[in-house]
Motif scaffolding. Sequence first.
Motif, PDB file in Angstrom:
ATOM      1  N   MET A  41      30.435  52.697  10.075  1.00  0.00           N
ATOM      2  CA  MET A  41      30.378  51.824  11.105  1.00  0.00           C
ATOM      3  C   MET A  41      29.069  51.814  11.939  1.00  0.00           C
ATOM      4  SD  MET A  41      32.569  50.105  12.685  1.00  0.00           S
ATOM      5  CE  MET A  41      33.288  49.495  14.284  1.00  0.00           C
ATOM      6  N   ARG A  42      28.214  53.032  11.821  1.00  0.00           N
ATOM      7  CA  ARG A  42      27.179  53.137  12.520  1.00  0.00           C
ATOM      8  C   ARG A  42      26.108  52.297  11.847  1.00  0.00           C
ATOM      9  NH1 ARG A  42      24.576  58.396  14.933  1.00  0.00           N
ATOM     10  NH2 ARG A  42      25.665  57.949  16.665  1.00  0.00           N
ATOM     11  N   TRP A  43      26.047  52.160  10.489  1.00  0.00           N
ATOM     12  CA  TRP A  43      25.051  51.227  10.155  1.00  0.00           C
ATOM     13  C   TRP A  43      25.334  49.722  10.248  1.00  0.00           C
ATOM     14  CZ3 TRP A  43      26.621  47.839   6.367  1.00  0.00           C
ATOM     15  CH2 TRP A  43      27.956  47.939   5.947  1.00  0.00           C
ATOM     16  N   LEU A  44      26.736  49.448  10.570  1.00  0.00           N
ATOM     17  CA  LEU A  44      26.916  48.111  10.827  1.00  0.00           C
ATOM     18  C   LEU A  44      26.347  47.746  12.076  1.00  0.00           C
ATOM     19  CD1 LEU A  44      28.460  45.397  10.141  1.00  0.00           C
ATOM     20  CD2 LEU A  44      30.571  46.393  11.222  1.00  0.00           C
ATOM     21  N   LEU A  45      26.301  48.638  13.124  1.00  0.00           N
ATOM     22  CA  LEU A  45      25.808  48.481  14.595  1.00  0.00           C
ATOM     23  C   LEU A  45      24.403  48.246  14.448  1.00  0.00           C
ATOM     24  CD1 LEU A  45      26.538  48.429  17.452  1.00  0.00           C
ATOM     25  CD2 LEU A  45      26.151  50.778  17.623  1.00  0.00           C
ATOM     26  N   ALA A  46      23.744  49.129  13.550  1.00  0.00           N
ATOM     27  CA  ALA A  46      22.268  49.299  13.317  1.00  0.00           C
ATOM     28  C   ALA A  46      21.801  47.725  12.792  1.00  0.00           C
ATOM     29  CB  ALA A  46      21.970  50.298  12.617  1.00  0.00           C
ATOM     30  N   VAL A  47      22.652  47.179  11.800  1.00  0.00           N
ATOM     31  CA  VAL A  47      22.258  46.104  11.356  1.00  0.00           C
ATOM     32  C   VAL A  47      22.341  44.766  12.423  1.00  0.00           C
ATOM     33  CG1 VAL A  47      23.023  44.166   9.732  1.00  0.00           C
ATOM     34  CG2 VAL A  47      22.774  46.661   8.978  1.00  0.00           C
ATOM     35  N   LEU A  48      23.580  44.791  13.203  1.00  0.00           N
ATOM     36  CA  LEU A  48      23.570  43.883  14.174  1.00  0.00           C
ATOM     37  C   LEU A  48      22.648  43.928  15.102  1.00  0.00           C
ATOM     38  CD1 LEU A  48      27.771  43.935  14.466  1.00  0.00           C
ATOM     39  CD2 LEU A  48      26.399  42.227  13.264  1.00  0.00           C
ATOM     40  N   VAL A  49      22.282  44.970  15.464  1.00  0.00           N
ATOM     41  CA  VAL A  49      21.116  45.302  16.687  1.00  0.00           C
ATOM     42  C   VAL A  49      19.965  44.788  15.953  1.00  0.00           C
ATOM     43  CG1 VAL A  49      19.947  47.198  17.998  1.00  0.00           C
ATOM     44  CG2 VAL A  49      22.295  47.167  18.160  1.00  0.00           C
ATOM     45  N   PHE A  50      19.697  45.192  14.740  1.00  0.00           N
ATOM     46  CA  PHE A  50      18.433  44.609  14.087  1.00  0.00           C
ATOM     47  C   PHE A  50      18.214  43.141  14.000  1.00  0.00           C
ATOM     48  CE2 PHE A  50      16.210  43.102  10.186  1.00  0.00           C
ATOM     49  CZ  PHE A  50      15.015  43.688  10.623  1.00  0.00           C
ATOM     50  N   LEU A  51      19.547  42.311  13.586  1.00  0.00           N
ATOM     51  CA  LEU A  51      19.373  40.871  13.793  1.00  0.00           C
ATOM     52  C   LEU A  51      19.341  40.515  15.081  1.00  0.00           C
ATOM     53  CD1 LEU A  51      22.451  40.501  11.183  1.00  0.00           C
ATOM     54  CD2 LEU A  51      19.964  39.849  10.742  1.00  0.00           C
ATOM     55  N   LEU A  52      20.055  40.922  16.075  1.00  0.00           N
ATOM     56  CA  LEU A  52      19.871  40.660  17.339  1.00  0.00           C
ATOM     57  C   LEU A  52      18.480  40.450  18.003  1.00  0.00           C
ATOM     58  CD1 LEU A  52      21.163  39.627  20.042  1.00  0.00           C
ATOM     59  CD2 LEU A  52      21.170  42.134  20.644  1.00  0.00           C
ATOM     60  N   LEU A  53      17.600  41.570  17.493  1.00  0.00           N
ATOM     61  CA  LEU A  53      16.152  41.551  17.932  1.00  0.00           C
ATOM     62  C   LEU A  53      15.474  40.527  17.173  1.00  0.00           C
ATOM     63  CD1 LEU A  53      15.728  45.704  18.133  1.00  0.00           C
ATOM     64  CD2 LEU A  53      15.768  43.841  19.852  1.00  0.00           C
ATOM     65  N   VAL A  54      15.797  40.434  15.849  1.00  0.00           N
ATOM     66  CA  VAL A  54      14.917  39.250  15.168  1.00  0.00           C
ATOM     67  C   VAL A  54      15.156  37.996  15.463  1.00  0.00           C
ATOM     68  CG1 VAL A  54      14.763  38.339  12.601  1.00  0.00           C
ATOM     69  CG2 VAL A  54      14.849  40.546  12.873  1.00  0.00           C
ATOM     70  N   LEU A  55      16.522  37.818  15.930  1.00  0.00           N
ATOM     71  CA  LEU A  55      16.749  36.415  16.568  1.00  0.00           C
ATOM     72  C   LEU A  55      16.126  36.266  17.882  1.00  0.00           C
ATOM     73  CD1 LEU A  55      20.354  36.001  15.466  1.00  0.00           C
ATOM     74  CD2 LEU A  55      18.510  34.646  14.501  1.00  0.00           C
ATOM     75  N   GLN A  56      16.185  37.346  18.719  1.00  0.00           N
ATOM     76  CA  GLN A  56      15.344  37.291  19.928  1.00  0.00           C
ATOM     77  C   GLN A  56      14.117  37.062  19.867  1.00  0.00           C
ATOM     78  OE1 GLN A  56      16.769  36.972  23.219  1.00  0.00           O
ATOM     79  NE2 GLN A  56      18.319  36.532  22.280  1.00  0.00           N
ATOM     80  N   TYR A  57      13.128  37.511  18.888  1.00  0.00           N
ATOM     81  CA  TYR A  57      11.930  37.344  18.611  1.00  0.00           C
ATOM     82  C   TYR A  57      11.514  36.038  18.292  1.00  0.00           C
ATOM     83  CZ  TYR A  57       7.490  37.582  16.158  1.00  0.00           C
ATOM     84  OH  TYR A  57       6.225  37.386  15.779  1.00  0.00           O
ATOM     85  N   ARG A  58      12.238  35.374  17.127  1.00  0.00           N
ATOM     86  CA  ARG A  58      12.232  34.038  17.144  1.00  0.00           C
ATOM     87  C   ARG A  58      12.406  33.045  18.088  1.00  0.00           C
ATOM     88  NH1 ARG A  58      13.759  31.516  11.668  1.00  0.00           N
ATOM     89  NH2 ARG A  58      12.288  30.012  12.733  1.00  0.00           N
ATOM     90  N   LEU A  59      13.266  33.473  19.020  1.00  0.00           N
ATOM     91  CA  LEU A  59      13.633  32.719  19.954  1.00  0.00           C
ATOM     92  C   LEU A  59      12.598  32.562  20.869  1.00  0.00           C
ATOM     93  CD1 LEU A  59      15.768  30.773  21.623  1.00  0.00           C
ATOM     94  CD2 LEU A  59      16.807  33.059  22.623  1.00  0.00           C
ATOM     95  N   TRP A  60      12.014  33.579  21.401  1.00  0.00           N
ATOM     96  CA  TRP A  60      11.118  33.422  22.498  1.00  0.00           C
ATOM     97  C   TRP A  60       9.531  33.862  22.134  1.00  0.00           C
ATOM     98  CZ3 TRP A  60      13.219  32.494  26.817  1.00  0.00           C
ATOM     99  CH2 TRP A  60      14.462  32.558  26.892  1.00  0.00           C
ATOM    100  N   ILE A  61       9.309  34.222  20.937  1.00  0.00           N
ATOM    101  CA  ILE A  61       7.958  34.513  20.678  1.00  0.00           C
ATOM    102  C   ILE A  61       7.487  33.764  19.219  1.00  0.00           C
ATOM    103  CG2 ILE A  61       6.135  36.486  20.018  1.00  0.00           C
ATOM    104  CD1 ILE A  61       7.981  38.147  21.502  1.00  0.00           C
ATOM    105  N   ALA A  62       8.113  33.630  18.253  1.00  0.00           N
ATOM    106  CA  ALA A  62       7.673  33.232  16.961  1.00  0.00           C
ATOM    107  C   ALA A  62       7.383  31.662  16.842  1.00  0.00           C
ATOM    108  CB  ALA A  62       8.675  33.505  16.087  1.00  0.00           C
ATOM    109  N   GLU A  63       7.001  31.163  15.840  1.00  0.00           N
ATOM    110  CA  GLU A  63       6.797  29.761  15.469  1.00  0.00           C
ATOM    111  C   GLU A  63       8.245  28.929  15.789  1.00  0.00           C
ATOM    112  OE1 GLU A  63       5.561  26.726  12.102  1.00  0.00           O
ATOM    113  OE2 GLU A  63       4.597  28.762  12.041  1.00  0.00           O
ATOM    114  N   GLY A  64       7.803  27.902  16.730  1.00  0.00           N
ATOM    115  CA  GLY A  64       9.241  27.158  17.170  1.00  0.00           C
ATOM    116  C   GLY A  64      10.089  27.540  18.074  1.00  0.00           C
ATOM    117  N   SER A  65       9.560  28.639  18.798  1.00  0.00           N
ATOM    118  CA  SER A  65      10.129  29.255  19.944  1.00  0.00           C
ATOM    119  C   SER A  65      10.293  28.202  21.133  1.00  0.00           C
ATOM    120  CB  SER A  65       9.337  30.484  20.553  1.00  0.00           C
ATOM    121  OG  SER A  65       8.191  30.248  20.918  1.00  0.00           O
ATOM    122  N   LEU A  66      10.796  28.650  22.399  1.00  0.00           N
ATOM    123  CA  LEU A  66      11.091  27.887  23.342  1.00  0.00           C
ATOM    124  C   LEU A  66       9.864  27.607  23.876  1.00  0.00           C
ATOM    125  CD1 LEU A  66      14.444  29.365  24.883  1.00  0.00           C
ATOM    126  CD2 LEU A  66      14.189  27.381  23.355  1.00  0.00           C
ATOM    127  N   ALA A  67       9.009  28.644  23.962  1.00  0.00           N
ATOM    128  CA  ALA A  67       7.559  28.526  24.838  1.00  0.00           C
ATOM    129  C   ALA A  67       6.760  27.685  24.185  1.00  0.00           C
ATOM    130  CB  ALA A  67       6.968  29.930  25.124  1.00  0.00           C
TER     131      ALA A  67
END
Length: 101
Positions: A1-27
């Motif tokens: 269960m703990r590894w599932l939570l870590a994977v979900l947090v990691f995916l959330l961080l990756v998606l947030q990075y793409r949303l705000w900073i990476a190529e194609g971001s809102l900015a």
Amino acid sequence: MRWLLAVLVFLLLVLQYRLWIAEGSLAEIHRLEKQVTEFNRENDQLRARNEVLEREVLNLKSGNEAVEQRAREQLNLVREGEVFYQVDDAAADSAAGDGKQ
């Protein structure tokens, strides 16, 4: 269960990075929209200038009146038999000032 939570947090961080900073971001999208607006405004100004120049070229091609007007205004040319008078504004101002005293 703990590894599932870590994977979900990691995916959330990756998606947030793409949303705000990476190529194609809102900015980047906002910056590009602003740039497109600026280019469109510049293109409109250039189109208007080109229309004026196009009318001027057509006018110059179609008749001698425009050519004659340009020659008179820019080159101070006169027709044969005409007399050209040039008035010196400084002399006219001083003569007008002498008459008022």
